[in-house]
Design a protein around this motif. Structure first.
Motif, PDB file in Angstrom:
ATOM      1  N   LEU A  63       0.782  -1.185   0.125  1.00  0.00           N
ATOM      2  CA  LEU A  63       0.246   0.094   0.057  1.00  0.00           C
ATOM      3  C   LEU A  63       0.921   1.180   0.055  1.00  0.00           C
ATOM      4  O   LEU A  63       1.974   1.078   0.641  1.00  0.00           O
ATOM      5  N   PRO A  64       0.209   2.402  -0.441  1.00  0.00           N
ATOM      6  CA  PRO A  64       1.264   3.318  -0.344  1.00  0.00           C
ATOM      7  C   PRO A  64       1.324   3.883   0.934  1.00  0.00           C
ATOM      8  O   PRO A  64       0.386   4.026   1.674  1.00  0.00           O
ATOM      9  N   LEU A  65       2.513   4.350   1.363  1.00  0.00           N
ATOM     10  CA  LEU A  65       2.770   4.810   2.679  1.00  0.00           C
ATOM     11  C   LEU A  65       2.100   6.543   3.043  1.00  0.00           C
ATOM     12  O   LEU A  65       2.033   7.041   2.101  1.00  0.00           O
ATOM     13  N   MET A  66       1.829   6.348   4.478  1.00  0.00           N
ATOM     14  CA  MET A  66       1.233   7.931   4.463  1.00  0.00           C
ATOM     15  C   MET A  66       2.398   8.431   5.508  1.00  0.00           C
ATOM     16  O   MET A  66       2.816   8.118   6.650  1.00  0.00           O
ATOM     17  N   ALA A  67       3.023   9.692   5.002  1.00  0.00           N
ATOM     18  CA  ALA A  67       4.113  10.576   5.609  1.00  0.00           C
ATOM     19  C   ALA A  67       3.693  10.643   6.907  1.00  0.00           C
ATOM     20  O   ALA A  67       2.455  11.120   7.373  1.00  0.00           O
TER      21      ALA A  67
END
Length: 397
Positions: A279-283
């Motif tokens: 999944l795209p990571l969340m900063a």
């Protein structure tokens, strides 16, 4: 049978005892958690049978899916407090855990080799064989990587051999960039944005590893007396390499670990790098953990003093995070790599982080960690080398 968290001390605590808990942005943490829930609903656990935490997260995720997408901070906080119990966790005989940071860099490059862009970022070679862990499932950060020679599996080429041309016909380049040091740090971070001459940006993500051990070159610089421990950072490593090209090249080759990339076509321009959960990571909300111990999607509350302020000033870092990634240097029950986002500023902050911190694990209320047990893993073959999965790791001395 083994305990739920072997080699760890775990003690119950209260949400009111977590510094900054009431002031945190729980809605952002909930958004990251629900993103993980999508993967939990679609896929099984990394091991068979499923670990107790994974099984207990599934019904929580189902309830999270029924909540509004734009949930308020108050309702998000209430959700976590209703569904989970907080437990401090640390390795045996250690009061705190350890934190580092990572990020996604952006460099200039080309699809075609030229005098300016002559450093390759390789795709996964066709002869690379990464073993599955005992009991099945996808490779872990301890999986071996091999190639066949005369019908037998042998360890895959190390960094120096690959740089010297060992891939041969198996070497397929996804992008050419200018600086070998940028390529080296892209391997460490596990992802990179390559800006092409026409303005297009290629999003490259991890797609395999060579199974060789990861050696943090920051530690080597300290041991050799070249950089003081108190001044060690990613910027300090880059400065040494830039100022001493021959020595810097040899230093990088001491890290035998090497990774391969794919073009992540599924990513939107504003998405973070893809973590090991897919999944795209969340900063500022995603962390990498030891997935041999922890389940992706598990919430952790981190309490630390980190140099995230102006010019590296220390600030409280009190934040609910979600485990969505892993890395070769991320080993142990209270060890995490914080994803800070993309670009130079994120890289500067991430490179400073090498600090202790208090870890609070949020466990589903259905679980009693004193009673929960997991099957002991089968012994690995003695001849299998120790291997690493640097999906996303930071430079840790």
């Amino acid at each position: 049978m083994a305990p739920l968290f072997p080699q760890a001390v775990i003690e119950p605590t209260g949400f009111a005892d977590l510094p900054g808990w009431a002031q945190d942005d729980h809605a952002k943490a909930f958004a990251a958690f629900r993103r993980s829930c999508g993967s939990i609903a679609r896929k099984g656990d990394l091991v068979t049978p499923s670990r107790p935490v994974f099984a207990a997260l599934r019904p929580i995720c189902a309830r999270a899916a029924r909540l509004p997408k734009n949930i308020s901070d108050q309702k998000a906080q209430a959700f976590f407090e209703k569904e989970f119990r907080p437990y401090t966790i640390a390795a045996l005989e250690q009061a705190n855990g350890f934190l580092t940071g990572y990020y996604e860099s952006e460099v200039e490059g080309s699809r075609i080799r030229s005098g300016e862009f002559a450093t390759p970022l390789y795709a996964r070679p066709g002869d690379l064989v990464i073993e599955s862990p005992p009991g099945g499932g996808p490779p872990t950060n301890k999986s071996g990587a091999f190639r066949k020679v005369e019908g037998k599996l042998v360890p895959y080429h190390d960094r120096a051999a690959i740089e010297d041309g060992a891939l041969g016909d198996q070497g397929r380049v996804v992008a050419w960039i200018r600086d070998p040091a940028d390529a080296f740090f892209a391997h460490i971070q596990g992802s990179v944005r390559v800006r092409l001459p026409d303005g297009e940006v290629l999003r490259l993500n991890y797609d395999g590893h060579n199974g060789q051990p990861y050696t943090p070159i920051g530690r080597l610089l300290i041991e050799r007396g070249l950089v003081p421990r108190e001044k060690m950072s990613m910027d300090a490593i880059r400065a040494y390499i830039a100022a001493h090209p021959p020595e810097g090249r040899e230093l990088m080759r001491q890290n035998r670990s090497y990774i391969f990339f794919r073009i992540a076509h599924e990513l939107k321009p504003d998405d973070g790098a893809v973590g090991a959960q897919g999944l795209p990571l969340m900063a500022g909300r995603s962390i990498a953990v030891d997935k041999a111990i922890h389940v992706y999607g598990t919430p952790f509350y981190l309490d630390a003093a980190l140099p995230t302020g102006l010019e590296g000033a220390s600030e409280p870092f009190e934040r609910l995070m979600i485990a969505q990634d892993t890395g070769s240097a991320i080993i142990g029950p209270a060890r995490a790599d914080i994803f800070f986002g993309a670009g130079t500023q994120a890289g500067t902050v991430a490179g400073r982080i090498q600090h202790p911190g208090r870890f609070t694990l949020l466990l589903p209320r259905a679980l009693d960690p004193a009673r929960a047990r997991v099957p002991l893993p089968k012994p690995r073959p003695a001849q299998a080398p120790r291997a690493l999965l640097p999906a996303a790791v930071s430079e840790t001395p």
